[in-house]
Design a protein around this motif. Structure first.
Motif, PDB file in Angstrom:
ATOM      1  N   LEU A   1       0.607  -1.060   0.026  1.00  0.00           N
ATOM      2  CA  LEU A   1      -0.062   0.087  -0.024  1.00  0.00           C
ATOM      3  C   LEU A   1       0.919   1.388   0.117  1.00  0.00           C
ATOM      4  O   LEU A   1       1.824   1.261   0.682  1.00  0.00           O
ATOM      5  N   TYR A   2       0.389   2.223  -0.752  1.00  0.00           N
ATOM      6  CA  TYR A   2       1.184   3.630  -0.685  1.00  0.00           C
ATOM      7  C   TYR A   2       0.766   4.233   0.330  1.00  0.00           C
ATOM      8  O   TYR A   2      -0.421   4.696   0.651  1.00  0.00           O
ATOM      9  N   VAL A   3       1.562   4.735   1.295  1.00  0.00           N
ATOM     10  CA  VAL A   3       1.177   5.453   2.714  1.00  0.00           C
ATOM     11  C   VAL A   3       2.063   6.608   2.737  1.00  0.00           C
ATOM     12  O   VAL A   3       3.216   6.451   3.256  1.00  0.00           O
ATOM     13  N   PRO A   4       1.791   7.890   2.184  1.00  0.00           N
ATOM     14  CA  PRO A   4       2.788   8.930   2.359  1.00  0.00           C
ATOM     15  C   PRO A   4       3.171   9.244   3.712  1.00  0.00           C
ATOM     16  O   PRO A   4       4.538   9.509   3.953  1.00  0.00           O
ATOM     17  N   ALA A   5       2.553   9.072   4.740  1.00  0.00           N
ATOM     18  CA  ALA A   5       2.870   9.317   6.250  1.00  0.00           C
ATOM     19  C   ALA A   5       4.124   8.253   6.523  1.00  0.00           C
ATOM     20  O   ALA A   5       4.893   8.561   7.409  1.00  0.00           O
ATOM     21  N   LEU A   6       4.396   7.146   5.840  1.00  0.00           N
ATOM     22  CA  LEU A   6       5.200   6.238   6.087  1.00  0.00           C
ATOM     23  C   LEU A   6       6.412   6.208   5.320  1.00  0.00           C
ATOM     24  O   LEU A   6       7.521   5.607   5.111  1.00  0.00           O
ATOM     25  N   GLY A   7       6.217   7.271   4.227  1.00  0.00           N
ATOM     26  CA  GLY A   7       7.306   7.460   3.265  1.00  0.00           C
ATOM     27  C   GLY A   7       7.452   6.830   1.763  1.00  0.00           C
ATOM     28  O   GLY A   7       7.990   7.222   1.088  1.00  0.00           O
ATOM     29  N   GLY A   8       6.355   6.009   1.481  1.00  0.00           N
ATOM     30  CA  GLY A   8       6.158   5.340   0.273  1.00  0.00           C
ATOM     31  C   GLY A   8       5.280   4.067   0.279  1.00  0.00           C
ATOM     32  O   GLY A   8       4.387   3.956   1.359  1.00  0.00           O
ATOM     33  N   HIS A   9       5.700   3.195  -0.310  1.00  0.00           N
ATOM     34  CA  HIS A   9       4.985   1.876  -0.509  1.00  0.00           C
ATOM     35  C   HIS A   9       5.476   0.854   0.631  1.00  0.00           C
ATOM     36  O   HIS A   9       6.817   0.691   0.792  1.00  0.00           O
ATOM     37  N   VAL A  10       4.451   0.413   1.361  1.00  0.00           N
ATOM     38  CA  VAL A  10       4.905  -0.578   2.638  1.00  0.00           C
ATOM     39  C   VAL A  10       4.092  -1.604   2.317  1.00  0.00           C
ATOM     40  O   VAL A  10       2.953  -1.619   1.827  1.00  0.00           O
ATOM     41  N   PRO A  11       4.388  -2.755   3.013  1.00  0.00           N
ATOM     42  CA  PRO A  11       3.523  -3.874   3.032  1.00  0.00           C
ATOM     43  C   PRO A  11       2.660  -3.799   4.014  1.00  0.00           C
ATOM     44  O   PRO A  11       2.753  -3.162   5.150  1.00  0.00           O
ATOM     45  N   TYR A  12       1.284  -4.375   3.885  1.00  0.00           N
ATOM     46  CA  TYR A  12       0.343  -4.523   5.011  1.00  0.00           C
ATOM     47  C   TYR A  12       0.897  -5.565   5.879  1.00  0.00           C
ATOM     48  O   TYR A  12       1.877  -6.343   5.578  1.00  0.00           O
ATOM     49  N   ARG A  13       0.649  -5.450   7.117  1.00  0.00           N
ATOM     50  CA  ARG A  13       1.137  -6.449   8.178  1.00  0.00           C
ATOM     51  C   ARG A  13       0.492  -6.164   9.507  1.00  0.00           C
ATOM     52  O   ARG A  13      -0.412  -5.185   9.530  1.00  0.00           O
ATOM     53  N   ASP A  14       0.238  -7.195  10.203  1.00  0.00           N
ATOM     54  CA  ASP A  14      -0.529  -7.387  11.308  1.00  0.00           C
ATOM     55  C   ASP A  14       0.220  -6.936  12.707  1.00  0.00           C
ATOM     56  O   ASP A  14       1.451  -6.422  12.532  1.00  0.00           O
ATOM     57  N   ASP A  15      -0.349  -7.102  13.761  1.00  0.00           N
ATOM     58  CA  ASP A  15       0.430  -6.344  15.032  1.00  0.00           C
ATOM     59  C   ASP A  15       1.686  -7.166  15.144  1.00  0.00           C
ATOM     60  O   ASP A  15       2.505  -6.838  16.173  1.00  0.00           O
ATOM     61  N   ASN A  16       1.823  -8.621  14.762  1.00  0.00           N
ATOM     62  CA  ASN A  16       3.008  -9.025  15.022  1.00  0.00           C
ATOM     63  C   ASN A  16       4.175  -9.112  13.923  1.00  0.00           C
ATOM     64  O   ASN A  16       5.244  -9.540  13.878  1.00  0.00           O
ATOM     65  N   LEU A  17       3.753  -7.943  12.988  1.00  0.00           N
ATOM     66  CA  LEU A  17       4.636  -7.535  11.943  1.00  0.00           C
ATOM     67  C   LEU A  17       4.729  -8.601  10.794  1.00  0.00           C
ATOM     68  O   LEU A  17       5.804  -8.800   9.948  1.00  0.00           O
ATOM     69  N   ARG A  18       3.545  -9.578  10.921  1.00  0.00           N
ATOM     70  CA  ARG A  18       3.784 -10.380   9.711  1.00  0.00           C
ATOM     71  C   ARG A  18       3.032  -9.818   8.503  1.00  0.00           C
ATOM     72  O   ARG A  18       2.098  -9.296   8.829  1.00  0.00           O
ATOM     73  N   THR A  19       3.598  -9.896   7.448  1.00  0.00           N
ATOM     74  CA  THR A  19       2.860  -9.700   5.974  1.00  0.00           C
ATOM     75  C   THR A  19       1.755 -10.331   5.660  1.00  0.00           C
ATOM     76  O   THR A  19       1.423 -11.160   6.395  1.00  0.00           O
ATOM     77  N   SER A  20       1.115 -10.119   4.621  1.00  0.00           N
ATOM     78  CA  SER A  20       0.113 -10.782   4.131  1.00  0.00           C
ATOM     79  C   SER A  20       0.598 -12.411   3.681  1.00  0.00           C
ATOM     80  O   SER A  20      -0.188 -13.158   3.413  1.00  0.00           O
ATOM     81  N   LEU A  21       1.736 -12.458   3.700  1.00  0.00           N
ATOM     82  CA  LEU A  21       2.482 -13.686   3.463  1.00  0.00           C
ATOM     83  C   LEU A  21       2.706 -14.365   4.633  1.00  0.00           C
ATOM     84  O   LEU A  21       3.666 -13.777   5.430  1.00  0.00           O
ATOM     85  N   PRO A  22       2.432 -15.638   5.389  1.00  0.00           N
ATOM     86  CA  PRO A  22       2.403 -16.009   6.591  1.00  0.00           C
ATOM     87  C   PRO A  22       4.021 -16.149   6.909  1.00  0.00           C
ATOM     88  O   PRO A  22       4.242 -16.023   8.293  1.00  0.00           O
ATOM     89  N   HIS A  23       4.804 -16.524   6.267  1.00  0.00           N
ATOM     90  CA  HIS A  23       6.192 -16.618   6.820  1.00  0.00           C
ATOM     91  C   HIS A  23       7.041 -15.305   6.475  1.00  0.00           C
ATOM     92  O   HIS A  23       8.266 -15.512   6.753  1.00  0.00           O
ATOM     93  N   ILE A  24       6.541 -14.410   5.921  1.00  0.00           N
ATOM     94  CA  ILE A  24       7.255 -13.005   5.632  1.00  0.00           C
ATOM     95  C   ILE A  24       6.965 -12.064   6.799  1.00  0.00           C
ATOM     96  O   ILE A  24       5.827 -11.646   6.734  1.00  0.00           O
ATOM     97  N   PHE A  25       7.952 -11.802   7.516  1.00  0.00           N
ATOM     98  CA  PHE A  25       7.890 -10.563   8.656  1.00  0.00           C
ATOM     99  C   PHE A  25       8.747  -9.190   8.021  1.00  0.00           C
ATOM    100  O   PHE A  25       9.484  -9.314   7.256  1.00  0.00           O
ATOM    101  N   VAL A  26       8.190  -7.965   8.659  1.00  0.00           N
ATOM    102  CA  VAL A  26       8.973  -6.849   8.284  1.00  0.00           C
ATOM    103  C   VAL A  26       9.242  -5.928   9.489  1.00  0.00           C
ATOM    104  O   VAL A  26       8.470  -6.250  10.427  1.00  0.00           O
ATOM    105  N   ALA A  27      10.412  -5.342   9.461  1.00  0.00           N
ATOM    106  CA  ALA A  27      10.719  -4.500  10.383  1.00  0.00           C
ATOM    107  C   ALA A  27      11.489  -3.318  10.120  1.00  0.00           C
ATOM    108  O   ALA A  27      12.175  -3.046   9.122  1.00  0.00           O
ATOM    109  N   GLY A  28      11.345  -2.163  10.774  1.00  0.00           N
ATOM    110  CA  GLY A  28      12.249  -0.824  10.656  1.00  0.00           C
ATOM    111  C   GLY A  28      11.592  -0.054   9.550  1.00  0.00           C
ATOM    112  O   GLY A  28      10.553  -0.037   9.216  1.00  0.00           O
ATOM    113  N   ASP A  29      12.746   0.569   8.775  1.00  0.00           N
ATOM    114  CA  ASP A  29      12.332   1.550   8.108  1.00  0.00           C
ATOM    115  C   ASP A  29      11.551   0.547   6.733  1.00  0.00           C
ATOM    116  O   ASP A  29      10.861   1.500   5.872  1.00  0.00           O
TER     117      ASP A  29
END
Ligand SMILES: Cc1cc2nc3c(=O)[nH]c(=O)nc-3n(C[C@H](O)[C@H](O)[C@H](O)COP(=O)(O)OP(=O)(O)OC[C@H]3O[C@@H](n4cnc5c(N)ncnc54)[C@H](O)[C@@H]3O)c2cc1C
Ligand code: FES
Lengths: 101, 365
Positions: free
Chosen positions: B266-294
């Motif tokens: 999703l493109y989110v200007p407040a976050l600087g650009g395109h970012v992955p959707y993630r849940d509260d555990n920082l898991r993306t829409s793919l169950p085995h991929i997590f994201v963190a930091g910038d």
């Protein structure tokens, strides 16, 4: 220019090595990148744009932008902001998309 | 083919903390880092950090990096490889990387993507001249390698990065002629701005660059005032004889690998650009991929560390190796993040994060 005295930082300079830039010898350290060594020698024009052939300098210094690409030991498109200096390394300005020897 | 339980991409504060948290679970962790030194942006940050003790407040950035590295070195199940750039993600779960100049295939069970961010640029006449740098590049040159960019600098942007790098230029002996900020207010912390003003550096709000000039490299920079619609006002031009122009106009997440892996973005200007959707555990829409930091949204190093820990714990849980106290530890991370995101900058970030949040019930596919 290298910084000699800094209020907070102390720089651990690596071993002295020599690289050549477009045929000219440049004094460098083995723990600095090619782009850094060229800067220290006062050379800021390192890349070239492909179509208009305009000089390019460092922009990001961490490997994101491709503005620093040169031919290193015959290999084109090397991001010189990431590649460390090695003694005897040859570095050349790249004027085109690059071809492998 | 390299097999590992967890692949951590990037060894900045987020990646290092993810590796520490996941490493404690005993699973095999492989960290791949593009640079020849780990630490990400931390290694060039000479100032003391804000935040609380848990995020190493009052410690300088580069010291935080070595504290984290010491922790990792003590774990035999964690392996760090530098000079290793992750290149691509494939549909079958395979990742490829250039490791020390060799093309390698990696098959991980889970991935934490902590690739950080990219500095934004601006388009203006002369913006491609050598001597026009991202502010982070100048910070790398000076603080990591002890080399000056040149002698006389103009800074574009009075957010924290613009202010801090201006101060660091002065510390290194470079003259800072002016800091120009497009908006009507200084964006960064006023303590940093005050330090610059005390040293005689003008901070010009509602000003931007009109053009940069130079034959072979940068020789002069013209600034001009902006009206309230961000249009330049003719007649207000000021030209500085400058050999360095630092552009500090924000960062955008380096999220291409996630995109390629198939994460919903999703493109989110407040976050600087395109970012992955993630849940509260920082898991993306793919169950085995997590994201963190910038890479998850541009913030700062303190939140990157907490997010890293949270993503590392979540990855361990996914790998069926959750520590006994995982619930408390995750809640602790969440409350630290909430605290770091209080304040007016935090409000904007929190609103941005809410847009990219995967809500349990709704789900995303
Ligand atoms: C110039 C500048 C000044 C800053 N000043 C401050 C400050 O004063 N205080 C503060 O709190 N925050 C500051 N920040 C922000 C802070 O540094 C970042 O928010 C923080 O470092 C983010 O951590 P990270 O781990 O997400 O990313 P990073 O620290 O950027 O680390 C990401 C790592 O991933 C690696 N990487 C990227 N792509 C790949 C790939 N494909 N394969 C392998 N490795 C890869 C990179 O080389 C890098 O080491 C600053 C940022 C910049 C750019
Ligand atoms: S300066 Fe951006 S990739 Fe080297």
């Amino acid at each position: 220019m290298r910084i000699n005295t800094h209020p907070i930082l102390e720089f651990k300079r690596g071993a002295a090595v020599t690289i050549t830039f477009d045929g000219k010898p440049i004094e460098a350290r083995d723990n600095e990148t090619i782009a850094v060594a060229l800067h220290a020698a006062g050379i800021r024009n390192i890349g070239r744009s492909m179509n208009l052939h305009r000089d390019r300098g460092l922009f990001c210094a961490i490997g994101n932008c491709s503005s620093c690409m040169m031919i290193v030991d015959g290999v084109p498109n090397v991001r010189t902001c990431l590649e460390l200096c090695r003694d005897g390394m040859t570095v050349e300005t790249q004027h085109d998309k690059g071809v492998l020897a | 083919m390299i097999k590992t339980d967890l692949l951590v991409i990037g060894a900045g504060p987020a990646g290092l903390c993810a590796a520490v948290a996941a490493g404690e679970s005993g699973k095999d962790v492989l960290i791949l880092e593009r640079s020849h030194t780990p630490g990400g942006q931390l290694v060039k940050q000479t100032h003391m950090f804000f935040g609380s003790e848990k995020q190493h407040a009052a410690t300088r950035g580069f010291d935080i990096a070595s504290i984290l590295l010491d922790k990792l070195n003590a774990m035999s199940n964690v392996r760090m490889v530098t000079n290793a750039t992750v290149l691509a993600a494939y549909d079958d779960g395979l990742w490829t990387a250039d490791i020390l100049g060799k093309y390698e295939k990696i098959m991980p069970q889970a991935v934490v993507c902590a690739t950080g961010a990219n500095e934004k640029s601006l388009a203006f006449p002369g913006c491609d001249l050598p001597g026009v740098y991202g502010a982070g590049a100048v910070q790398t040159l000076m603080n990591q390698y002890g080399v000056l960019p040149a002698e006389r600098a103009v800074m574009l942007g009075a957010g924290n990065i613009g202010l801090i790098v201006s101060y660091q230029l002065l510390q290194a002996g470079v003259k800072v002629l002016a800091v120009a900020e497009g908006s009507a207010r200084i964006g960064g912390y006023l303590v940093h701005a005050a330090k610059l003003r005390r040293m005689g550096v003008p901070i010009m709000t509602a000003h931007t660059v009109k053009a940069a000039y130079g034959k072979e490299s940068l020789e002069a920079v013209t600034l001009w005032a902006l009206d309230d619609k961000w249009q330049g006002i003719p007649g207000t031009e000021i030209t500085y004889r400058a050999d360095t122009l630092c552009v500090a106009v924000g960062l955008s997440p380096l999220s291409e690998l996630l995109w390629q892996a198939g994460c919903k973005m999703l493109y989110v200007p407040a976050l600087g650009g395109h970012v992955p959707y993630r849940d509260d555990n920082l898991r993306t829409s793919l169950p085995h991929i997590f994201v963190a930091g910038d890479a998850a949204g541009v913030e700062e190093a303190s939140s990157a560390m907490v997010e890293g820990t949270l993503a590392g714990l979540s990855a361990a849980e996914y790998l069926n190796a959750a520590p006994a106290d995982i619930k408390e530890r995750k809640n602790d991370c969440l409350s630290q993040l909430a605290q770091l995101r209080s304040g007016h900058v935090g409000e904007r970030i929190s609103a941005g994060l809410e847009l990219a949040r995967i809500k349990e019930a709704a789900g995303i596919c």
